[in-house]
Each structure stands twice: as C-alpha cells, then as structure tokens.
Motif scaffolding. Structure first.
Motif, PDB file in Angstrom:
ATOM      1  N   MET A  23     146.665  -2.367  29.538  1.00 30.69           N
ATOM      2  CA  MET A  23     146.720  -0.994  30.057  1.00 30.69           C
ATOM      3  C   MET A  23     148.147  -0.467  29.954  1.00 30.69           C
ATOM      4  O   MET A  23     149.087  -1.129  30.388  1.00 30.69           O
ATOM      5  N   SER A  24     148.315   0.714  29.379  1.00 31.46           N
ATOM      6  CA  SER A  24     149.634   1.317  29.252  1.00 31.46           C
ATOM      7  C   SER A  24     150.172   1.690  30.631  1.00 31.46           C
ATOM      8  O   SER A  24     149.423   2.028  31.545  1.00 31.46           O
ATOM      9  N   THR A  25     151.492   1.592  30.778  1.00 29.49           N
ATOM     10  CA  THR A  25     152.119   1.989  32.043  1.00 29.49           C
ATOM     11  C   THR A  25     152.641   3.415  32.002  1.00 29.49           C
ATOM     12  O   THR A  25     153.220   3.888  32.977  1.00 29.49           O
ATOM     13  N   GLU A  26     152.441   4.132  30.883  1.00 30.50           N
ATOM     14  CA  GLU A  26     152.919   5.512  30.788  1.00 30.50           C
ATOM     15  C   GLU A  26     152.154   6.406  31.744  1.00 30.50           C
ATOM     16  O   GLU A  26     150.937   6.269  31.914  1.00 30.50           O
ATOM     17  N   ARG A  27     152.876   7.347  32.319  1.00 34.79           N
ATOM     18  CA  ARG A  27     152.283   8.247  33.313  1.00 34.79           C
ATOM     19  C   ARG A  27     152.424   9.690  32.841  1.00 34.79           C
ATOM     20  O   ARG A  27     153.543  10.164  32.599  1.00 34.79           O
ATOM     21  N   GLY A  84     147.282   5.231  29.400  1.00 34.41           N
ATOM     22  CA  GLY A  84     148.101   5.296  30.599  1.00 34.41           C
ATOM     23  C   GLY A  84     147.436   6.094  31.702  1.00 34.41           C
ATOM     24  O   GLY A  84     146.268   6.495  31.602  1.00 34.41           O
ATOM     25  N   SER A  85     148.174   6.331  32.777  1.00 41.23           N
ATOM     26  CA  SER A  85     147.609   7.080  33.902  1.00 41.23           C
ATOM     27  C   SER A  85     147.731   8.578  33.653  1.00 41.23           C
ATOM     28  O   SER A  85     148.703   9.051  33.059  1.00 41.23           O
ATOM     29  N   THR A  89     155.187  10.723  39.989  1.00 38.88           N
ATOM     30  CA  THR A  89     156.187  10.402  38.974  1.00 38.88           C
ATOM     31  C   THR A  89     155.562  10.507  37.586  1.00 38.88           C
ATOM     32  O   THR A  89     154.422  10.076  37.381  1.00 38.88           O
ATOM     33  N   TYR A  90     156.296  11.090  36.665  1.00 41.13           N
ATOM     34  CA  TYR A  90     155.778  11.254  35.305  1.00 41.13           C
ATOM     35  C   TYR A  90     156.743  10.672  34.279  1.00 41.13           C
ATOM     36  O   TYR A  90     157.968  10.621  34.499  1.00 41.13           O
ATOM     37  N   ASP A  91     156.182  10.235  33.168  1.00 42.71           N
ATOM     38  CA  ASP A  91     156.973   9.957  31.971  1.00 42.71           C
ATOM     39  C   ASP A  91     157.004  11.189  31.074  1.00 42.71           C
ATOM     40  O   ASP A  91     158.005  11.460  30.424  1.00 42.71           O
TER      41      ASP A  91
END
Length: 401
Positions: free
Chosen positions: A1-5, A29-30, A100-102
């Motif tokens: 699972m990607s950790t990108e948000r 990601g999320s 929080t965002y990427d």
C-alpha cells in the motif's frame, strides 16, 4: 500500500472525477475528500434542467453513492469546511481536524454573484447553485406564479424554461439588448430571444433595475419604463471563482487560481481544477477559466493523472450544452478573444442549424442546434483553419470542410 496522501477540497464534479480517476488508474495511497456541503459530490447541470423540471430527484445529480466511496477507500468528509491551508506543514485545516497531504487538489468551484438590491429588499429571492437551491426554487413553481428572472444568461434562461413548463408567468430582465449577447453575439442570441418569446416569456432587454421593494407578499421591481410586480425573484447574474482559501495560502490568483497547463498552481504540490482554475491552455495559447460541466470532467482527469505523478496537459477545448423547451444545443470553443465573422448553416428559423465563429480563417467556436449528428464535425473543425467560403457553402458537406 502506498503511503502517499492526496487531499481534495471540493464537492463538485471536478473533485468527484479526480478521486474516481485516481483509483481507476491504480493510485493506492490515501485519498481524503473534504466538502463543506452536507451532500456527497454532485454535478450541477441537472439542477437547472431535469431537477428543476421535476423530471428527476435531486439525488440523481450525485456522482457516486456512499458505497462507492467506501468500496474505493475514499475518506469523504461532509460538512467539512476548510478554514486554511498550511503550505509549510502540508496540512489542510478544518474547524476540528487537520489533514496532511503530499499533494493537494483545490476544486472549490464558484459561488453565485449576489445582487444587493434584491438581497437588501426583504423580498422573496432565490438563487440557483446548489442542490438545496434547486429544491427550494422548484418548491415555488406552480401555474400562475409570477416569476421575475434577473439575468438572461444560461441559468436564467434554463430557469425560465423550467418555470414556464410548470405554468408560471415568467419575465426575464436583462441589461443587454439580447439574452446571451455577450456569449453568442447578436446572430445566435436572437434565436434564443425568439425561442423564449414564442413560449410566452416576457423579455425586458436593455433594462436596468433602479429599485426592488417588498410589498406584502409581492416584489416590485423598478425599471426605466415603470414598476413590474412579481410573486418571486430568481437572480442569475453569474458566479465568481471561490479563491478565498487559495489566496489566503499565498497562491497566485488572477480570475481564479492561476495554473499551468498541467493544472499545477504556483506551489508545485498543489493543483486546481474546475470552475476555480484559470489554466494555461496549450491549444488556445492563453489562460482560460471555464464554468462548464465538461471542463470539470476533463480537469478532474488531468488533475488525477498529475497528482499521481503523471505528465498530462489540459488541452480539451471548452464544451457546453443547454436544453430549453424542445431546443437543444452543444457548443465547442471560446470567443473571448473576439471573432470577425459568424457563419450560419441550415434552417435557422426552424432551429436546426450549425453556427461558426471565425477570426480570419480560424474557427474559434462552433455549435449545433438540434442537429445532433453534427457534434463530431463541430469538435473536429473548431480550432482549425478553413476556407470560410467553403464553410459557408451548404453544398459542401461539413465532413468535407
């Protein structure tokens, strides 16, 4: 699972399309979607068409149901009004939480332009932008209702059409000499004026309102030719991009949130899409902000690709459509930079024709009216250079232009 948000701010079609495209294209990601409204993201064209006509329920405008978001692991927060964006911390803040965002997508859309003379009068006034607006306005429609529509743009005319369908008596008050004059020019705007007059709408053009007063349950509107009395007013004088969040965050603002042709803002981690985005257009060669359904879809797709690290330009030409009474049209292109010739082909009086706006030999916009087979030719020809005389010659098929 990607950790990108990825966080998406907005509850319209651009936001809904973006999150769907992210998942459809394999983003793992999320995804968090924050909308200030209490409705799941929805599209707006049905509100002034099928919903206002009573042909469909308001819920028909919702893009995806709650089960879809749950199945695709999209965290949708309703009633989540974003108060600020902290670009240094990469956080979006609501009253109760921070996210929080990427990468961040701002799809806050537009809000209606209000009309102080009406709002300050104490008279019964409606606007049309949200599902709740459509439900409220529809509740007043009845045979014999005297409805005054302030503004002869797309929304005003679609409201007039729906109200007449319910048996209301409708008067459209428009400052210009014709409804839609600034968008279509006199040749085609006259077609819409005739259409509404034939369906019993009173058009008051070249009309400037000097006063609006409430008189019991009636509304009195003062024009140069005297007072006009209605049971209700509907104000449709346009919208303005909802840039407050972006401006407070220090993003570049110019008739919307300025972006490059990839919908990237002045902050490379933040993108903007839909009504709020004033994006560089790679085909037209200038920034363009469009308030229409198809642009929201196209922007949603492009934003999703680039939020996920892609390299896609928003190159689709503007497209919009309308349905009024038994009249339907589709329009492609943009005339904001002007035109010097309009070519009409077909039966204009019978409202089955195509129209072409040219600047020199370049076709900058085209539309069909009730000629549904013509849309492919319209899309193909707009943006190209043609021989204007061949385009004007109805013996030359559009497919040969």
């Amino acid at each position: 699972m990607s950790t990108e948000r990825i966080v998406v701010i907005g509850g319209g079609l651009a936001a809904a399309t973006a999150v769907a495209e992210l998942r459809n294209n394999g983003f793992a990601g999320s995804i968090t979607l924050l909308t200030a409204e209490q409705h799941l993201p929805y599209e707006r064209p049905p509100l002034s068409k099928a919903v206002l006509l009573g042909d469909k329920e308001p819920e028909s405008a919702i893009v995806h149901d709650r089960a879809w978001y749950d199945e695709h692991q999209v965290d949708v927060r309703l009633g989540a009004r974003v108060e600020s964006i902290n670009r240094d911390a990469h956080q979006v803040l609501t009253g109760a939480e921070s996210f929080t965002y990427d990468r961040l997508l701002i799809a806050t859309g537009a809000r209606v332009r209000t009309f102080a003379l009406a709002d300050d009068s104490g008279a019964p006034v409606s606007y049309l932008r949200t599902i709740d607006d459509a439900v409220e306005l529809r509740s007043h429609f009845r045979p014999g209702l005297r409805l005054g529509v302030v503004g002869g743009g797309w929304i005003g005319l679609e409201v007039a059409s729906a109200a007449r369908n319910s048996g209301a008596e409708v008067t459209v008050i428009e400052m210009a000499d014709l409804p839609l004059l600034g968008v279509l020019g006199p040749e085609v705007a006259a077609v819409f004026a005739d259409l509404h007059r034939e369906h019993g709408v009173t058009l008051l053009t070249g009309a400037e309102i000097s006063a609006i007063t409430a008189d019991g349950e009636e509304v009195r509107v003062t024009l140069a030719d005297g007072e006009h009395t209605f049971d209700r007013l509907m104000v449709g004088v346009g919208v303005q991009p909802d840039t407050d969040l972006a401006q407070a965050a220090g993003l570049e603002i110019d008739n919307g949130i300025r972006t490059d042709d990839h919908l990237r803002t002045s902050d490379p981690l933040i993108f903007a899409a839909g009504d709020v985005a004033n994006a560089d257009h790679p085909v037209l060669g200038r920034p363009l902000r469009v308030e229409h359904w198809d642009t929201a879809i196209q922007h949603g797709k492009v934003a999703a690709a680039n939020l996920a690290g892609g390299d896609v330009a928003a190159s689709a030409l503007p497209y919009f459509f309308t349905d009024q009474y038994d009249f339907g049209m589709e329009y492609v292109g943009n005339t904001a930079n002007g035109y010097d010739r309009v070519i009409l082909r077909g039966d204009v009086a019978g409202r089955n024709f195509t129209a072409w706006w040219l600047q020199g030999s370049e076709v900058v916009a085209g539309m069909h009216a009730n000629d549904w087979d013509a849309i492919d030719d319209v899309r193909r020809i707009v943006g190209s250079t043609v021989d204007p005389d061949r385009l004007a010659d109805e013996k030359v098929a559009l497919s040969d232009v």
